[in-house]
Structure formats: C-alpha cells, structure tokens
Design an enzyme around this catalytic site. Structure first.
Site, short mmCIF file in Angstrom:
data_model
loop_
_atom_site.label_atom_id
_atom_site.label_comp_id
_atom_site.label_asym_id
_atom_site.label_seq_id
_atom_site.Cartn_x
_atom_site.Cartn_y
_atom_site.Cartn_z
N TYR A 173 -28.88 -14.05 44.91
CA TYR A 173 -28.97 -12.83 45.71
C TYR A 173 -27.92 -11.85 45.22
CZ TYR A 173 -30.72 -16.65 48.61
OH TYR A 173 -31.35 -17.78 49.05
N ARG A 174 -28.23 -10.57 45.28
CA ARG A 174 -27.21 -9.60 44.90
C ARG A 174 -26.09 -9.61 45.94
NH1 ARG A 174 -31.11 -4.83 46.69
NH2 ARG A 174 -30.01 -4.01 48.51
N GLU A 233 -32.58 -27.67 44.44
CA GLU A 233 -32.54 -26.95 43.16
C GLU A 233 -31.74 -27.71 42.12
OE1 GLU A 233 -33.60 -23.86 46.17
OE2 GLU A 233 -32.06 -25.44 46.09
N ASP A 282 -32.94 -1.70 42.02
CA ASP A 282 -33.36 -3.10 41.96
C ASP A 282 -34.34 -3.37 40.82
OD1 ASP A 282 -33.60 -5.81 42.91
OD2 ASP A 282 -33.19 -5.04 44.91
#
Length: 483
Positions: A173-174, A233, A282
């Site tokens: 995530y940014r 993950e 973005d």
C-alpha cells in the site's frame, strides 16, 4: 534460485550492466520521479541514487522495471515456469472453488517444503532506533507528481494480523509520510489489512503494524499478489523463490518481518486515528483524491548498518507495475482455471491497470457460454472488480490485442452480445459516478450459434485464411524468391 536479498540482486544487475549508479545529488521532490519515469518507459536499467537530497541512505528504483529483471530476481526463465509448476502439482485433482484453492496452496507448500523459517538474528536488526531517534525524514520518500499531497513511500511491505484469528497479511500500500514519526495507511475497502484494522477498532484495541523496505524480491512480489485472505503470502513467496523465507520477530510489535530486508518500521495503530491522505498520482494514470485514512505512529526503526531503500514510480502506464502485473497474470492462470474451468487463457492489459479489463478465451460448448464465464469472473475474488470482460473463442490469441480488437469489433451485435451489469469497482476507480460501485460490461466476441438466435442464411461466416498447402510451399520458397 531467486535472490535472498535486494542487495545481492543489485550486485548481479550491476555485473550484467543492467544497473546505473547515480552519484550526483538528486531531489526526491519531482526530480527523481521524472528521471525514473523516463528511464522506465525507455526500457532502461535499474537505478541506484546514491545521493538523495535530505536522506541518509541510497534509493534503488526501477529494479523490476523490465520482465527480464523481474524474472532474474525470481530465478525464472519465464513466468510460465511457476504457472506450469502450479498446474502440474494440482493435476489430476483440480479442486473446485475457493476452498479447493486454499487446499491447493497448502498442498503446494507441503510438497515444496517452503513455509517461512524463524531466525533469532537478522541483518535488518543490526541497527535499532527508538523514541526520539526515529526520524522518517531520513528515509527517501518521493514527491512524484506536481499535484501529489505530500511525499510517499511506494514500496513498503505492510504486515498486520487478524486480531481474532491471528492470520497474517502482507500487502503493498502507498504510505504518505506526514511527519518524522507518522505515516498514512492507504488501506482500500477491499484490502485485508483494512479488515484487520476495522476488527481491532471494534474490539477497542490497537493494531500492530510493521512495514519492511528492500525485502527479498520474491517477498516483494508476493505482497502484490491477489491472494485470498487466509493464504499466507510468505508461503507463496517461498514457493516462488524455491526455498523458505527467513523471518525474525519485530522489536516492539508482535509480528514477524523478513530477516534480510533493508529497513523495517514498527508501530501501533490507535482506533480512530485518521488524517487526510493524498491526492496521489496513482497507477491508473490519474490523481486519486484526498480522503481520510488511518495514521500510524512509528515507535521503532530497525535497519542494516548501511541500508538502502527501494521504491517505485507509478502513473500513466507503462510503469514498473507492468512486469509485476504480468507475473500475476501468468502465475494465477492455473488457479483461475480451478475456479472457472471454462477458461483456456486470459490476458489483463497493463493499459487497464490489470483490473479494468480481462480478455478471456473459451472453448465454447453451449449457447451463451460466454455470458456464463462473464458472471463467473465477476464472482471470483478480486476479479470481481473487472469493469470490462471480452470473451473470445479458443483460437484467438488473447495477448495479441490487434487480433482481439478485430474479433471484438467485428463479431459483436451490441444489441444482443453486450452484457451490462452493476457491481463493485476498485477503490481508485475515478470513472464510476459514485465511489466503490458502478457499471460493468461484457462483450461476447465468440462466433454465434443458431441456438443463440443467429439464424441468417449460411450461418456464421468462416474466417479468411490461407490454403495450408500453398502457404507451406511459399514458406519453403521464401529464400528462393529473395524476400
């Protein structure tokens, strides 16, 4: 084998002449973004900025900017190596649905012996900073585009865990740097970490968060993969890497992070702590607006003795997102076929941000088969956010956009072959007239059958193709003809 850490991969790239060191001082305010975007779009090398204005460490950029580099980082010759490995291990069982998908990943992990391995000592904890020594302004964050709302870390791997089940999540995530100890967490509504935060808030609890920078390449890739929430993950990263990922306990929060990362920041997220975040240029190529998002206070920073940071530039495609998206497209084909066995192949164009459009080929077996596949895709995990689905016959190369457009433009009667629905769209989608949901379309570009209402004399026409015998003869004579 994939590379165990970022710095060993950068050394390999430098040996190959595929990394450029930039010794001149560069400004993270707009300048680095402009440089990286130009180099990426030209297919240029990875970049190591050794003198970033205002920062205390180098910045690695465009590291995965070409398919060649990402494949090298993951120890692969082609993306099909992983998809073939997954497909081969799943046969002949081919379990159905999401439960089967989870069982399949569990089986893959058990067979490949790749669960993460905990270690006590880690390079990423050679230096530990707490309290007043924490200063995020020493880390090179990028102000990439003129209308951005601030400086951002674009490749921080965010670790959280579900407050009730303890299931870990790794996401990308940014992160907007608000001040020396505060960052904004851009957790969109469909993301697992946002769910963890909401559960903790309802329980009146703080949420522990750890963010790793410069992780081993397989871990960085895994953070981008659209896995169901209860699939680890790090198991997937180990499977891709071909060996177990080493992890270490954080110093101040009950989480684990990659032992071979470059920098880790740790903190606790208080319920209701929100700050305005954005705007941000973005990966859609447009600015996303300012919105309130959780604000994380950083209590601890750990790092190597001579650390470096890794980031990316996103904006109008193509960008470094491209190779990462193509890897996901190929890796997940066998798993998508588990959920929707009708699919022969699929393609997610980078120009659509890998989620706005899906081109799907099927071996058509009954009337309206294409429409069945459309609705199955709209019900399949994160594929549910797809805004346009184009379904073609199995003899169409879904990766050849010229051929796909020829079929879609020529094979379609839009009064009959266009399906329009409403449903969830990506948090960042700017085209929907209200946030989070909007209109979607499916185009049936397959050859139509009489049972579908195509009853014109002679039936569906044949495509123009060469005579095979003549084509073979001409091929053999090509040099003779001097062509």
């Amino acid at each position: 084998m994939a590379y165990d850490d970022l710095r060993s991969f950068l050394r390999a790239l430098e040996r190959d002449g595929d990394l450029k060191r930039i010794k001149a001082e560069v400004d993270p305010y707009l300048e680095i973004g402009e440089i990286v975007d130009r180099v990426n779009k030209a297919g240029g090398p990875a970049l190591l900025f050794e003198n970033v204005k205002g920062a205390s460490m180098p910045l690695a950029m465009n590291v995965f900017g070409t398919d060649r580099r990402l494949l090298k980082a993951l120890g692969l010759k082609s993306y099909d190596e992983i998809s073939d490995k997954i497909g081969g291990l799943l046969k002949p069982e081919l379990p159905q649905g999401f439960v089967g998908m989870r069982e399949a990943f569990g089986k893959l992990g058990a067979m490949a012996h790749v669960p993460p391995r905990k270690v006590k000592d880690a390079p990423v904890q050679e230096v530990v900073l707490t309290g007043d020594d924490v200063d995020l302004e020493q880390l090179p964050a990028l102000f990439t585009w003129p209308e951005d709302g601030g400086s951002f870390f674009n490749l921080g791997l965010t670790h959280t865990k579900h407050p009730e089940t303890g299931v870990r999540n790794l996401g990308l995530y940014r992160l907007q740097r608000h001040d020396k100890r505060t960052i904004g967490m851009h957790w969109q509504i469909h993301k697992d970490s946002r769910n963890h935060y909401q559960v903790a808030a309802k329980r009146g609890e703080k949420l522990p968060v750890a963010i790793a920078f410069g992780a081993p390449p397989a871990v960085t890739y895994a953070s981008t993969a659209p896995l169901p929430g209860d699939i680890d993950e790090y198991l997937f990263a180990g499977f891709v890497q071909g060996k177990r990922i080493e992890m270490v306990d954080c110093k101040t929060v009950p989480l684990q992070v990659p032992a071979n990362a470059e920098v880790v920041i740790e903190g606790w997220l208080e319920p209701g702590e929100m700050l305005p975040e954005g705007p941000f240029g973005d990966h859609t190529g447009f600015y996303t607006p300012q919105e309130p998002f959780p604000a994380l206070t950083i209590d601890c920073v750990t790092m190597r003795r001579r650390p470096l940071l890794q980031s990316i530039v996103v904006g109008r495609p193509p960008t470094e997102d491209g190779p990462l998206g193509r890897a996901t497209e190929r890796f997940f084909l066998p798993l998508l076929k588990i959920i929707i066995p009708d699919i022969v192949d699929y393609h997610l164009p980078e120009s659509g941000g890998f989620h706005n459009c899906a081109i799907v080929s099927i071996d058509k077996k009954y009337p309206k088969h294409a429409q069945k596949v459309m609705h199955a895709i709209w019900g399949a995990h994160m594929m549910s956010l797809t805004k346009l689905i184009i379904v073609v016959d199995a003899d169409c190369d879904v990766h050849n956009l010229h051929e796909v457009s020829w079929r879609a433009l020529g094979n379609t009667d839009y009064a009959r072959d266009l399906t329009v629905v409403e449903g969830p769209v990506d948090h960042l989608d700017h085209a929907s007239y209200q946030q989070f949901w909007g209109g979607k379309a499916g185009i049936d570009a397959t050859a139509k059958w009489p049972e579908e209402g195509y009853t014109r004399d002679g039936g569906w026409p044949h495509m123009v193709e060469s005579d095979p015998e003549v084509a073979d003869r001409v091929t053999k004579r090509w040099k003779e003809l001097g062509l």
